[in-house]
Write a protein that holds these residues in place. Structure first.
Motif, PDB file in Angstrom:
ATOM      1  N   LEU A  33       0.813  -1.214   0.000  1.00 23.17           N
ATOM      2  CA  LEU A  33       0.000   0.000   0.000  1.00 23.17           C
ATOM      3  C   LEU A  33       0.849   1.268   0.000  1.00 23.17           C
ATOM      4  N   LYS A  69     -20.168  -1.716  -0.029  1.00 24.88           N
ATOM      5  CA  LYS A  69     -20.540  -0.517  -0.785  1.00 24.88           C
ATOM      6  C   LYS A  69     -19.586  -0.398  -1.961  1.00 24.88           C
ATOM      7  N   LEU A 111     -17.218   1.195  -4.851  1.00 24.49           N
ATOM      8  CA  LEU A 111     -16.289   2.321  -4.903  1.00 24.49           C
ATOM      9  C   LEU A 111     -16.469   3.052  -6.224  1.00 24.49           C
ATOM     10  N   SER A 112     -16.077   4.300  -6.238  1.00 20.34           N
ATOM     11  CA  SER A 112     -16.140   5.041  -7.497  1.00 20.34           C
ATOM     12  C   SER A 112     -15.053   4.518  -8.432  1.00 20.34           C
ATOM     13  N   GLY A 113     -15.244   4.785  -9.705  1.00 14.78           N
ATOM     14  CA  GLY A 113     -14.361   4.242 -10.741  1.00 14.78           C
ATOM     15  C   GLY A 113     -12.892   4.518 -10.503  1.00 14.78           C
ATOM     16  N   VAL A 114     -12.584   5.729 -10.062  1.00 14.19           N
ATOM     17  CA  VAL A 114     -11.179   6.098  -9.867  1.00 14.19           C
ATOM     18  C   VAL A 114     -10.506   5.160  -8.874  1.00 14.19           C
ATOM     19  N   LEU A 115     -11.251   4.831  -7.814  1.00 14.26           N
ATOM     20  CA  LEU A 115     -10.657   4.000  -6.775  1.00 14.26           C
ATOM     21  C   LEU A 115     -10.693   2.526  -7.159  1.00 14.26           C
ATOM     22  N   ILE A 145      -7.533   1.331  -8.858  1.00  8.75           N
ATOM     23  CA  ILE A 145      -6.339   0.985  -8.082  1.00  8.75           C
ATOM     24  C   ILE A 145      -6.146  -0.529  -8.138  1.00  8.75           C
ATOM     25  N   PHE A 187      -8.843  -2.991  -4.161  1.00  8.29           N
ATOM     26  CA  PHE A 187     -10.008  -2.944  -3.286  1.00  8.29           C
ATOM     27  C   PHE A 187     -11.255  -3.306  -4.075  1.00  8.29           C
ATOM     28  N   ALA A 228     -15.977  -0.803  -0.287  1.00 10.11           N
ATOM     29  CA  ALA A 228     -15.706  -0.215   1.013  1.00 10.11           C
ATOM     30  C   ALA A 228     -16.860  -0.575   1.924  1.00 10.11           C
ATOM     31  N   THR A 229     -16.668  -0.397   3.209  1.00  7.22           N
ATOM     32  CA  THR A 229     -17.739  -0.700   4.123  1.00  7.22           C
ATOM     33  C   THR A 229     -17.660   0.209   5.331  1.00  7.22           C
ATOM     34  N   LEU A 250     -14.764   3.942   8.338  1.00  8.33           N
ATOM     35  CA  LEU A 250     -14.828   3.341   7.011  1.00  8.33           C
ATOM     36  C   LEU A 250     -13.668   2.373   6.854  1.00  8.33           C
ATOM     37  N   LEU A 289     -11.724  -0.128   3.753  1.00  5.61           N
ATOM     38  CA  LEU A 289     -11.687  -0.610   2.374  1.00  5.61           C
ATOM     39  C   LEU A 289     -11.679  -2.132   2.406  1.00  5.61           C
TER      40      LEU A 289
END
Lengths: 162, 767
Positions: B517, B559, B561-565, B568, B571, B574-575, B582, B584
């Protein structure tokens, strides 16, 4: 929420498109304005959860009404040093969905006239020119207008790749 | 797209799905008036509504189909194979147009003339036949005339309420159909459809009154809000815990929230019949094109599964069915010569087992030829010849899940390209499920998909790294290893910059989560802190993920994640944790990929376990005591305790352990305890640890002192040479004959005596 947005739209049109309501936010030394029609909510939030390996402009994740929102840090986007202490989050709606905009503080709602609007100055660097949508001349300062569509993390991410 | 069109699309698709189901049934029961009525209604509703919405191409096609169906319904025609094929083509044609409408909001330019003329062609013999029928009926008014009873049946049942409306709608159809055909003016059309749309609705009153169509996104939103409510509740509970008046209220809030959450989850469930209903058509088409005779048996249609999961297993299921038909069930001649029923059986079974839904696709076909798999695998260099010789049947079967692996002699247009099974596995694993396979040559193959009940909530272990919490899905987690701070440097070994850990004598590649990370920054081999190794199995990749800390396992709400994340790539979502933080969600497969952990191809994990296999193969815990290896049946093992030697006490000369308030006799025929006590180095060292395997024996528990726990392995039965007599007390583990600990032989504490369990001698065969 959406009815309120529609209501504002109508009011705007009724006023012959001359007056726009802007929510003023401060980041560093600059006063920015975001059209309130794009704002879903303003959240004074605890610190967003950082995301390792995320692109630089991502300010982290926040929990918003059962969803996990990606936030864009205006500070990081403009290359300013990180700020200590509390920050505010504007929840914005763009064509790609909702996202959060992390700013230093949120000010009042200003009503500005389109007559006072001027486009971006040519001396502004290219990166900023893409983010800003001109400025409104206030009595004693300038209000730099932000276009939520331009700040959408998806768009910023795509730009980064390109 | 306007509301009306969207409504029409949904309704039509449902109608066509129903029609498809009925058509395949109709093949079995060509005389069933109810089925024909149902099909007619589906096509008729589409035709009616299209006229109203102005989709001319669709209307024309539906009209042609309706004419044919009308003849069928009146009993002037019997549904034979060509007619059903024609109707299925009509169905595909209609679907294709609907799809175009959905995508482009227009019907597209395609030409249906061929299909329409084909449908008209199918009506023609009917007319000839019709005349003959009339003659037949006129000539001899007997029931022997084939279609006559059908016609009568329809008329007779017309008196019954539900079908009478069909009759009525037929009349309107005919009157409307003509003007539309002659002059396609819009005028008379609206009158018709309105009446017709109302009618099928009225027919389905019982169902329509009690059900409601709800947008999935609305349900997702509700699910989110309920999740939010749960969190708010948690905070309210914490804030009000001091106030006795509020406690009652918040407890009620607690209960209502739990109920609400359950109801919303239930609302997302759908019966598997939604995807099973597509199978009869696939079986029909494929068995015709492949020249197979197949009987389809379906069981457990009303088992429910989350909507999104149903969507996700649609493709794997189709793949599996195709495979069964193409590779599994043999052509009738072959079956007959093998002494089987020329008609093969394909069974689909769905059932709920705990928090999983099991979907089984089994055929009574040829089975998977294990030897062929072995050869192919060697040929393709997947495994070495040496390795292949050692692999047992079950391990070999796992090879068919590798990408590009196929044993089909020839590539057909149905399957055999070797893309099928790995797609099945990937798709099912993507949603946290598992695929198991069981096959017997000549008897058939069973593919078992194990699907979690819901995607939205998964069990996860919360781990800490880089001062943040992350959620690790339990599905991929096989075990956890705690490495105390002072041991980290010694236990984690390195080959250049590749960290490794010896897990029961085997090297396990390690991935440091913090390094992954924070790639840029410097990382010391942190000796100052405890580490935890989460041993993960993801897509057949096995590795240890090193984290700094462990928190409690939690049921997490996933939940997106948005496309940008998402880009990566580490992940999967997220929760929100119970403490409102929060976290990941880590994606074990992606981590393995990023860290370059290779698929353990020669040694696939997640070996299946089927009832039939379980009888022959028992899993054993392989232990070492006093320099010898021995096996304990895994089902008898309750837990493995590592404890200080000082905990062992003695009654007379018998070692016992005061274990959670109970006295546990400890078996030490391996001499582990004696050796440890006599060890001069250990004298006075209170830290010395021993390992005790706690086992169940009948109604009591016994402990076995061992020096090492080595592995878990499958044991096979051994037969005494020349007999089929099973030998007791020994088993075949990893091709070594190993003694099984006789738990029953451990003397009860009360009975003082010499009787003790025996370590059977380990006899090593020449491997």
């Amino acid at each position: 929420m959406s009815t309120a947005t529609v209501g504002v739209h109508r009011k705007e049109k009724a006023a012959a498109a001359a007056l726009v309501e802007m929510c003023s936010v401060r980041v560093g030394q600059t006063l920015f304005g975001v059209p309130i029609t794009h704002i879903l909510e303003i959240v004074g939030s605890p610190r967003p959860q950082p995301v390792p390996l995320a692109p630089g402009f991502v300010g982290g994740l926040v929990h918003y009404r059962g969803d996990v929102l990606t936030t864009v840090s205006l500070r990081q986007l403009l290359g300013l040093p990180p700020k200590d202490g509390s920050q505010d989050i504007l929840v914005l709606e763009s064509s790609g969905g909702c996202f959060g905009l992390l700013v230093d503080s949120v000010g009042e709602v200003l009503t500005v006239s389109s007559a006072d609007h001027e486009p971006n100055p040519s001396i502004l660097d290219e990166h900023r020119r893409a983010l800003f949508a001109g400025a409104y001349k206030l009595k004693d300062s300038l209000l730099v207008m932000l276009d939520p569509e331009q700040l959408d993390p998806m768009r910023l991410g795509a730009e980064l790749v390109a | 797209m306007d509301e009306l069109t969207r409504e029409f699309l949904i309704e039509s698709q449902e109608g066509l799905d129903r029609m498809e189901r009925c058509l395949t049934d109709l093949e079995q029961r060509p005389q069933d008036a109810g089925l024909i009525g149902e099909i007619f209604r589906s096509v008729h509703t589409i035709k009616g509504t299209t006229g109203f919405l102005g989709f001319k191409r669709l209307e024309k096609l539906a009209h042609a189909g309706e004419n044919l169906l009308g003849l069928l319904r009146e009993g002037k025609l019997t549904a034979n194979r060509p007619i059903i094929t024609g109707l299925l083509q009509l169905l595909d044609g209609l679907r294709a147009i609907l799809k175009t409408i959905e995508a482009e909001e227009a019907e597209g330019e395609g030409d249906d003339a061929v299909l329409i003329s084909c449908l008209e062609e199918l009506q023609r013999p009917a007319q000839v036949e019709e005349k003959q029928q009339v003659h037949a009926i006129a000539g001899a008014d007997s029931a022997s005339a084939h279609p006559a009873p059908v016609a009568r049946k329809v008329k007779k049942s017309a008196k019954a309420a539900p079908i009478s409306t069909v009759q009525a709608s037929a009349v309107t159809t005919q009157t409307i159909a003509q003007p539309v055909e002659s002059a396609p003016s819009a005028a008379p059309v609206p009158k018709g459809p309105e009446g017709d749309v109302a009618r099928p609705l009225a027919q389905g009153t019982s169902a329509a009154e009690s059900t409601l169509r709800v947008d999935v996104s609305l349900l997702n939103r509700m699910m989110n809000l309920v999740g939010e409510l749960v969190l708010t509740r948690n905070q309210v509970l914490q804030a009000t815990s001091a106030d006795p008046n509020m406690t009652m209220l918040s407890r009620r809030l607690d209960m209502v929230t739990a109920d609400l959450r359950e109801s919303v989850m239930k609302a997302r469930m759908q019966p598997v019949s939604n995807i099973f209903s597509k199978i009869p058509r696939i079986v029909r088409d494929l068995s015709q094109s492949l020249g197979r005779r197949v009987r389809l048996e379906v069981e457990g249609q009303d088992t429910e599964l989350d909507k999104s999961l149903l969507e996700a297993i649609k493709d794997p299921l189709t793949h599996a069915v195709r495979n069964s038909l193409d590779h599994g069930i043999e052509p009738p001649e072959v079956r007959e010569s093998a002494g089987k029923d020329p008609e093969g059986t394909l069974k689909l079974r769905a059932a709920q087992e705990g928090s999983h839904v099991i979907i089984e696709i089994s055929d009574d076909g040829a089975g998977i030829p294990v030897e062929k798999v072995r050869q192919k695998a060697i040929e393709r260099g997947v495994i070495t010849r040496d390795r292949a010789a050692h692999m047992v049947e079950r391990e070999l079967l796992q090879l068919i899940f590798l990408p590009g692996f196929s044993t089909a002699a020839a590539v057909t247009n149905v399957s055999g390209r070797g893309v099928g099974m790995d797609v099945v596995r990937t798709n099912v694993e993507k949603i946290g499920g598992k695929v198991e396979i069981d096959s017997r040559v000549g008897k058939g193959t069973t593919l078992r998909l194990r699907i979690p009940l819901t995607l939205a909530i998964i069990p996860a272990l919360i781990v800490r790294s880089v001062n943040q919490s992350f959620a690790l899905p339990q599905g991929a987690l096989s075990e956890l290893v705690h490495v105390p701070a002072e041991q980290t440097a010694a236990v984690i070994e390195w080959i250049e910059n590749a960290p490794l850990y010896r897990l029961r004598g085997k090297l396990l590649p390690l991935v440091f989560l913090d390094r992954l990370l924070r790639p840029g920054s410097e990382h010391k081999v942190a000796a100052e802190r405890d580490k935890f190794i989460a041993v993960l199995d993801a897509d057949g990749r096995r590795f240890g993920l090193v984290v700094d800390g462990l928190a409690d396992p939690e049921e997490i709400v996933v939940k997106p994640l948005s496309g940008v994340l998402k880009d990566i790539g580490l992940f999967s979502g997220a929760t929100v944790l119970g403490n409102a933080d929060l976290a990941l969600i880590l994606d074990p497969g992606a981590i393995a990929l990023k860290a370059g952990v290779a698929q353990r191809e020669e040694e696939p994990v997640g070996a299946p376990e089927s009832e039939s296999d379980a009888a022959k193969h028992i899993e054993y815990l392989l232990v070492e005591a006093g320099g010898r290896q021995a096996a304990v049946p895994l089902t008898d093992v309750l837990r493995i305790e590592q404890l200080p030697l000082s905990r062992i006490e003695y009654i007379g000369y018998r070692p016992v352990l005061n274990f959670e308030g109970q006295l546990l006799p400890v078996e030490d025929s391996g001499g582990v305890l004696t050796a440890a006590q006599d060890d001069p180095k250990a004298q006075g060292n209170s830290e010395q640890q021993i390992i005790v395997v706690v086992c169940r024996e009948g109604n009591r528990h016994v402990g076995i002192a061992v020096s090492h726990v080595l592995d878990v392995a499958d044991g096979g039965d051994l037969f005494e040479a020349g007999t089929t007599q099973r030998t007791d007390g020994v088993t075949l583990l990893k091709n070594h004959v190993t003694g099984v600990v006789d738990l029953g032989g451990v003397a009860p504490l009360a009975a003082e005596g010499e009787v003790s369990g025996e370590w059977s001698q380990t006899v090593e065969t020449m491997a």
